[in-house]
Design a protein around this motif. Structure first.
Motif, short mmCIF file in Angstrom:
data_model
loop_
_atom_site.label_atom_id
_atom_site.label_comp_id
_atom_site.label_asym_id
_atom_site.label_seq_id
_atom_site.Cartn_x
_atom_site.Cartn_y
_atom_site.Cartn_z
N PRO A 112 -5.06 0.76 -2.64
CA PRO A 112 -5.79 1.96 -3.07
C PRO A 112 -6.12 2.01 -4.55
O PRO A 112 -6.13 3.06 -5.17
CB PRO A 112 -4.83 3.10 -2.68
N CYS A 113 -6.38 0.84 -5.16
CA CYS A 113 -6.83 0.77 -6.54
C CYS A 113 -7.36 -0.64 -6.77
O CYS A 113 -7.25 -1.52 -5.90
CB CYS A 113 -5.70 1.09 -7.53
N GLU A 147 0.91 4.10 -2.90
CA GLU A 147 0.60 5.49 -2.54
C GLU A 147 1.77 6.42 -2.81
O GLU A 147 1.58 7.63 -2.96
CB GLU A 147 0.22 5.54 -1.06
N ARG A 157 0.84 -1.20 0.00
CA ARG A 157 0.00 0.00 0.00
C ARG A 157 0.88 1.26 0.00
O ARG A 157 0.61 2.22 -0.75
CB ARG A 157 -0.93 0.00 1.22
#
Length: 214
Positions: A122-123, A102, A98
């Protein structure tokens, strides 16, 4: 059938940049776990990308420079020994992934992640078993993660001499077992791991309790 990793998986996604994600250091008895995320430029893909375990250290270092120079975006991140102890190694690896995503200068829409565990990233995530041998983006990430962690463990060898970290990078090795039994653990050992506990107790290390190699 193509040999080695390709960009076919990356090209199958439509709607935004695709990053490859992989980790290094789930198996060692000491040190952090690292992860890398890489968005390749298909027009400037380095030649020779492959699973980092299939490449020599020298080849990985050469490719590291080329990947960083040619990729659209890349990032390497870590999860600490303390985070491994608090979260367990699987979720600490996910935390490092992560952080790597990021940290990319370009926000990816999709992540191709080596393995079969769908981390909360985050995708959108697609897991790929044996991904570092199938996807060039994952292969590039595996190289960056491996080289970064190896380099850190060489630095740790200077900070914590006697354990042989520069040679085995924290994995199972006779010099590592002997050092644990004579010196005891240092600050970067994973104290909750069975091999470390057995070595400290002066007991033989049974193969079935050794962490997997990665």
């Amino acid at each position: 059938m193509a040999r080695g990793p390709t960009l076919l998986l990356e090209k199958a996604f439509v709607g935004g940049p695709v990053c490859g994600v992989d980790e290094a250091g789930r198996g060692p008895w000491a040190g952090p776990v690292s992860a890398a995320a890489v968005i390749l430029d298909p027009r400037k893909t380095p030649k020779g990308l492959d699973d980092s375990k299939k490449l020599s250290a020298k080849t990985r270092e050469v490719l590291e420079v080329e990947i960083k120079a040619k990729a659209t975006a890349w990032c390497v991140a870590f999860a600490t020994v303390e985070e491994i102890a608090a979260l367990n190694i699987l979720h600490a690896a996910g935390l490092a992934m992560r952080r790597a995503i990021e940290g990319l200068a370009v926000r990816p829409a999709f992540a191709l992640v080596d393995g079969n565990y769908r981390f909360d990233l985050p995708c959108e995530v697609k897991t790929v078993v044996g991904g570092d041998g199938k996807s060039k983006s994952i292969a590039a990430a595996s190289i960056l993660a491996k080289v970064a962690r190896d380099r850190l463990m060489i630095e740790m060898d200077q900070r914590y001499p006697g354990y042989g970290f520069a040679s085995h990078k924290g994995y199972h090795a006779e010099i590592h077992v002997e050092a644990l039994q004579t010196l005891g653990p240092c600050e970067i050992h994973r104290l909750g791991w069975a091999p470390v506990k057995l070595a400290l107790a002066g007991q033989p290390l049974r193969q079935e309790i050794l962490p997997f190699e990665d």
